[in-house]
Design a protein around this motif. Structure first.
Motif, PDB file in Angstrom:
ATOM      1  N   GLU A   1       0.821  -1.215   0.000  1.00  0.00           N
ATOM      2  CA  GLU A   1       0.000   0.000   0.000  1.00  0.00           C
ATOM      3  C   GLU A   1       0.852   1.259   0.000  1.00  0.00           C
TER       4      GLU A   1
ATOM      5  N   SER B   1      -4.754   0.979  -4.105  1.00  0.00           N
ATOM      6  CA  SER B   1      -5.339   0.256  -2.974  1.00  0.00           C
ATOM      7  C   SER B   1      -4.918  -1.202  -3.065  1.00  0.00           C
TER       8      SER B   1
ATOM      9  N   ALA C   1      -3.415  -5.700  -5.735  1.00  0.00           N
ATOM     10  CA  ALA C   1      -2.916  -4.328  -5.643  1.00  0.00           C
ATOM     11  C   ALA C   1      -3.340  -3.576  -6.898  1.00  0.00           C
TER      12      ALA C   1
END
Length: 808
Positions: A94, A101, A167
Motif C-alpha cells: 500500500e 489500494s 494491488a
C-alpha cells in the motif's frame, strides 16, 4: 536522379556522400532517445476492433482491471504470526507509489469471525471486524474466508494456506477524465444525425482529446513499470526477511505487460549486440579486410538508424513485433553489400566498379521490391504492431537498397587499391563441387523436394491459432511461475466479462433477474478452464447469510439490495452493478494454464447459451474483457495468413515475370521459394507451434527474403548461359560466383536469428529459429532445387553457340 547524375555524385563526391549519410544517420539515431517500448493490451488486439469500445466502457463503468495479483503460501496463515506477516506485506504494498489500494485477507470486512455478533446496529456503527482485529477468532475467520462466495478461491484458497492480494494501480484523475472524454467523443461521432460541420468539429475535439490522453498514458505506463519493479523488491525482501524462506508469486495484466517490456528491452540490447558481433565475425572471416568489414556495417547502421529514427518521429512504439525491425534491416542491407562486394572482387577490367553496379542494380532493385511485397502484405492483418512492422520494413527495404548503392561506390572510390583485392578461389571450388553434385543428382533433388512439400503441406493442416499467455514464457521465468501458481490455487488471471444492460432502472433489483445471473454463473463454472466467477448475487447472498446468522428477518430482494449498499458501501458494489442497477457485470477469471482451454469454442458456446436460454429478456448482453480482445486477434490470424500469403505470392510472381520476361522462368523461380514457406508452416503444424502475432509474419517474411537468392542466381545464370550457351557450364559458373554471395548472406541470416532462440520470450524464440530454418531451406532451394529444375526443364531453350559479346 539520372544514371549520369548518380555516377557523378558517388564517383566525384564520395566523401560528401558518406558525410551526408553519416550526418543523417546521427540525426535519426539521436531520435532513438525517445524510443518507447510497449507491450500493453493495445499491442495484443485488432486495430479498430468494435469489441474494444465495449471493453473501454466496462472499465470506465465498473472499474479498472489493472491490478497486480500477489500470491503465496503460508501454512501458518491463520496464526497470529501469519496474520502479522500478511498485514506487513499488505502495508508495504500500500505504501508504494503507483498503488492505489490493496485488497487483502487482512483488510476485508468479516461478519462471522468473532464470538460476539455485531447485530444490525453494530454493522452500521461499530468498527468492522477484520482478520487482524483483536476480537477476530482466527479459526472462525479461516472458515469464513475459505467458504466466502467472494473471497474463497480468490483471497484465500480452500486449503487455508494459499492466499492472494490484489494491488490496484492508482489512476491520475486527470488521466481518467481524458479517457472518459475520448470515449464520450467517440460515442458522439456515432450519431447518424450529425451534420458535416458537426462531425468535423467533433473529430477535431477527438484528436485534441486523444493527444491529451496519450500524454497521460505515457506517464501512467512509466508509473506501472515502476510499481511492478517496486512490488518485486518488496516480495524479494519479504521472501528472505521473515525467516521462513517463503517464495511469493506475482501475476495480473500489469505484471504481464511489465515482464514483456523487460524481455523486449533485454532482447534488443543483448541479442542485437550478439547478432551484430556474429555478423562482424563472419564478414571478417570471409573478406579478411578491415575495409570490407566496415563497409557493410556502415551501410547496415545507417539504414537501421534512418528507419528506427523514423519510427520514433512517427510516434510508433517498439513492441514485441516491431523489435525485429532492426535485426531484419541489418540482414537485408548486409545482403546488398555482400552481393556488391563479391561481384566487385570477381570483376576484371578497368571499370570494375561500373560493371558491378550495372550488373547488380536491376536484380537488387527487384529483390528490394519483392521483399517489400512480402512485408507489405502484413498490412491486411489488422493488428497494429504487425501493420507497423510491415510498413516500416517495406520502407526500410527500399532504404537499404538506396543506402547500399550510395555507400558502396563512394566507399570503394575512397579505398586504397591494396584493400580492393580479389576473393580467394577456395569457396568457388567448393561451390563448383556442389554444382557437380546437383548435376548428377538433380532427379533425386526434385524427388526429395516433393517429399518435403508433401510433409510440409500435411503439417500445415495441423496449424492452430490457439495460444495462451503462459505459453509465451519459459517455465523458469517468474511470470510463468506466477500465472501457473494463481491458476492452480486462486482462480485464474485473464479476465472475461459478461455485461448485461437492462431496459430500465432497477432491472437487477429483481429476484428473477438475479437468479438468471446465478444460472449464468453455474453454466460458466461447468467449463474447467473457468476459475473464479464473481457476480452481484454473490454479494447479496453472502449478505443475506450474514443477516440470517444474526437472527435478522429476511427481507425482499429490493430491500436487501438497499441494506447491502448502506452497510457495505456503494463502492463495494460498483464492480458488479451500476448505481441505478440497470446494468450488471459477471466477472470471470480464466485459468490460462488449463490444458482444456479453447478460447474460440468457449466464446462460441457462451454466445449460443446466452441466445438459447432466454436469460435477461429485453436486455442487451455483451461479452468483453482482455480475453475476448485477444481471442478476436487470434481468430483473425488464420484469415490474415491466407490473404497475406496469397497477396505476396501474386505480387512476387508478377514481378518475376516482369524481371525475366518469361512466364516459364518466373514459374520455375517460384517453386524453390515456396519450399521455405511450406516447410516452416509444416514444422509449426507438426511441432505444435501456434500461429500468433510473431509466427504470422514468418511466411511472408520467408518468401520475401528467399526470393532474393533466386533472383540473383537466375540473373547470373542467364548471363553465363548467354556467354557459354551451355546449361552445365553456366550452372557451374553461377555457383562459383553468385553462389558465394548467396551462401554468405544465408549464413549471416541463420547466425543472426539463431541467437534469438536464447530469449525467455517464446514468440521471439519461434521467430528467430523459424526464420533461420526458412533461410536454410531457401539456401537449399536456390543452390540445388532451382538449378535442378533449370537443368530438367531448360527454360532458356536448347544449347546454342555462345553470344560473341555477352557481358559477364
Amino acid at each position: 536522379m539520372t544514371l549520369r547524375a548518380y555516377r557523378w555524385l558517388v564517383l566525384h563526391s564520395p566523401a560528401n556522400v558518406l558525410a551526408v549519410l553519416l550526418a543523417a544517420a546521427l540525426f535519426m539515431g539521436a531520435q532513438l532517445r525517445g524510443l518507447e517500448l510497449d507491450a500493453g493490451s493495445q499491442s495484443l488486439v485488432l486495430e479498430d476492433d468494435p469489441e474494444q469500445r465495449v471493453y473501454d466502457r466496462s472499465r470506465l463503468v465498473f472499474g479498472s482491471d489493472e491490478y497486480l495479483i500477489v500470491a503465496g503460501r503460508d501454512a501458518g496463515l491463520f496464526t497470529p504470526e501469519g496474520v502479522a506477516r500478511l498485514r506487513d506485506l499488505t502495508a508495504r504494498l500500500e505504501a508504494l507509489d503507483g498503488i492505489g489500494s490493496v485488497l487483502s485477507p487482512t483488510n476485508v470486512r468479516l461478519f462471522r469471525s468473532s464470538e460476539d455478533p455485531p447485530g444490525m446496529l453494530g454493522m452500521l456503527f461499530a468498527d468492522p471486524v477484520r482478520l487482524d482485529s483483536e476480537e477476530c477468532d482466527l479459526g472462525r475467520a479461516r472458515a469464513e474466508l475459505t467458504g466466502h462466495r467472494l473471497y474463497g478461491e480468490n483471497l484465500v484458497a480452500a486449503d487455508g494456506e494459499h492466499f492472494a492480494l490484489y494491488a490496484t494501480l492508482a489512476r491520475d484523475p486527470e488521466g481518467l477524465r481524458s479517457e472518459e472524454e475520448v470515449y464520450r467523443l467517440q460515442e458522439a461521432l456515432e450519431d447518424p444525425g450529425l451534420t458535416v460541420d458537426g462531425r468535423a468539429g467533433l473529430e477535431a475535439e477527438l484528436a485534441a482529446a486523444r493527444t491529451t490522453y496519450l500524454g497521460h498514458e505515457r506517464v501512467r505506463k512509466a508509473a506501472r513499470l515502476r510499481a511492478v519493479d517496486e512490488a518485486w523488491r518488496v516480495l524479494e525482501s519479504a521472501s528472505t526477511g521473515d525467516g521462513g524462506g517463503r517464495a511469493y508469486r506475482m501475476s495480473g495484466l500489469p505484471m504481464v505487460i511489465a515482464e514483456m517490456i523487460r524481455y523486449l528491452d533485454g532482447d534488443l540490447r543483448v541479442f542485437g549486440a550478439a547478432a551484430l558481433a556474429l555478423v562482424t565475425g563472419l564478414l571478417a572471416l570471409v573478406f579478411r579486410r578491415v575495409a570490407w568489414v566496415l563497409l557493410p556495417l556502415f551501410s547496415c547502421l545507417v539504414t537501421v538508424a534512418l528507419v528506427m529514427g523514423a519510427m520514433v518521429l512517427a510516434d510508433r512504439k517498439t513492441t514485441v513485433i516491431t523489435a525485429n525491425v532492426s535485426s531484419l534491416l541489418l540482414i537485408i542491407t548486409l545482403a546488398h553489400a555482400v552481393h556488391l562486394i563479391v561481384r566487385y572482387q570477381e570483376s576484371t577490367g578497368d571499370d570494375r566498379l561500373g560493371s558491378t553496379l550495372a550488373a547488380l542494380a536491376r536484380p537488387c532493385l527487384y529483390t528490394a521490391i519483392t521483399t517489400c511485397a512480402g512485408f507489405g502484405s502484413l498490412w491486411i492483418s489488422r493488428i497494429r504492431p504487425v501493420m507497423d512492422f510491415g510498413v516500416f520494413m517495406s520502407w526500410g527495404t527500399l532504404a537499404a537498397f538506396v543506402v547500399s548503392f550510395l555507400v558502396f561506390p563512394a566507399w570503394v572510390t575512397l579505398m586504397p587499391p591494396r584493400e580492393a583485392s580479389r576473393l580467394e578461389s577456395h569457396p568457388a571450388r567448393s561451390l563448383a563441387r556442389l554444382a557437380g553434385w546437383t548435376l548428377r543428382w538433380r532427379a533425386w533433388i526434385v524427388a526429395a523436394s516433393l517429399l518435403l512439400f508433401a510433409a510440409g503441406g500435411w503439417g500445415m493442416t495441423r496449424i492452430v491459432a490457439e495460444t495462451r499467455f503462459i505459453d509465451y514464457f519459459r517455465e523458469g521465468t517468474r511470470l510463468h511461475q506466477g500465472l501457473d501458481f494463481v491458476d492452480r490455487h486462486l482462480g485464474g488471471t485473464t479476465t472475461l466479462e459478461v455485461i448485461v444492460e437492462g431496459p430500465e432502472e432497477g432491472y437487477f433489483r429483481s429476484g428473477a433477474r438475479l437468479r438468471e445471473v446465478l444460472e449464468l454463473k453455474d453454466y460458466l463454472m461447468e467449463n474447467p478452464a473457468v476459475g473464479k466467477v464473481l457476480t452481484l448475487p454473490d454479494v447479496l447472498k453472502e449478505f443475506r447469510d450474514v443477516m440470517a446468522g444474526l437472527g435478522l428477518e429476511e427481507v425482499p430482494t429490493a430491500e436487501l439490495v438497499h441494506q447491502a449498499e448502506t452497510i457495505l458501501g456503494r463502492e463495494t458494489l460498483r464492480s458488479y452493478a451500476t448505481a441505478d442497477y440497470r446494468s450488471t457485470r459477471v466477472f470471470v477469471r480464466i485459468r490460462e494454464s488449463a490444458p482444456t482451454l479453447e478460447r474460440g469454442r468457449l466464446l462460441e458456446e457462451l454466445g449460443a447459451a446466452l441466445e438459447a436460454r432466454g436469460w435477461f429478456p429485453g436486455a442487451r448482453v455483451e461479452v468483453t474483457g482482455i480475453f475476448v480482445l485477444y481471442t478476436n486477434m487470434l481468430r483473425s490470424l488464420v484469415d490474415s495468413q491466407e490473404r497475406s500469403l496469397g497477396l505476396v505470392l501474386a505480387a512476387i510472381g508478377a514481378m518475376l515475370w516482369v524481371l525475366f520476361r518469361s512466364l516459364r522462368l518466373a514459374a520455375i523461380a517460384m517453386v524453390p521459394n515456396l519450399l521455405p514457406v511450406v516447410l516452416v508452416l509444416g514444422v509449426m503444424g507438426w511441432t505444435g507451434v501456434p500461429l500468433d502475432m510473431s509466427t504470422l509474419m514468418i511466411a511472408g517474411v520467408s518468401l520475401g527474403m528467399a526470393v532474393d537468392g533466386s533472383i540473383h542466381y537466375l540473373t547470373r545464370f542467364r548471363s553465363e548461359f548467354a556467354a557459354t550457351g551451355d546449361y552445365r557450364g553456366a550452372l557451374e559458373l553461377a555457383h562459383g560466383s553468385i553462389g558465394r554471395a548467396i551462401v554468405y548472406t544465408a549464413v549471416s541470416v541463420i547466425l543472426g536469428f539463431s541467437v534469438l532462440g536464447l530469449s525467455s520470450f517464446k514468440p521471439t524464440v519461434y521467430f528467430g529459429l523459424l526464420t533461420s530454418l526458412s533461410m536454410a531451406a531457401a539456401l537449399f532451394g536456390s543452390l540445388t532445387l532451382l538449378p535442378a529444375l533449370v537443368l530438367i526443364l531448360r527454360p532458356l531453350g536448347p544449347r546454342h553457340a555462345p553470344a560473341p559479346e555477352a557481358p559477364r
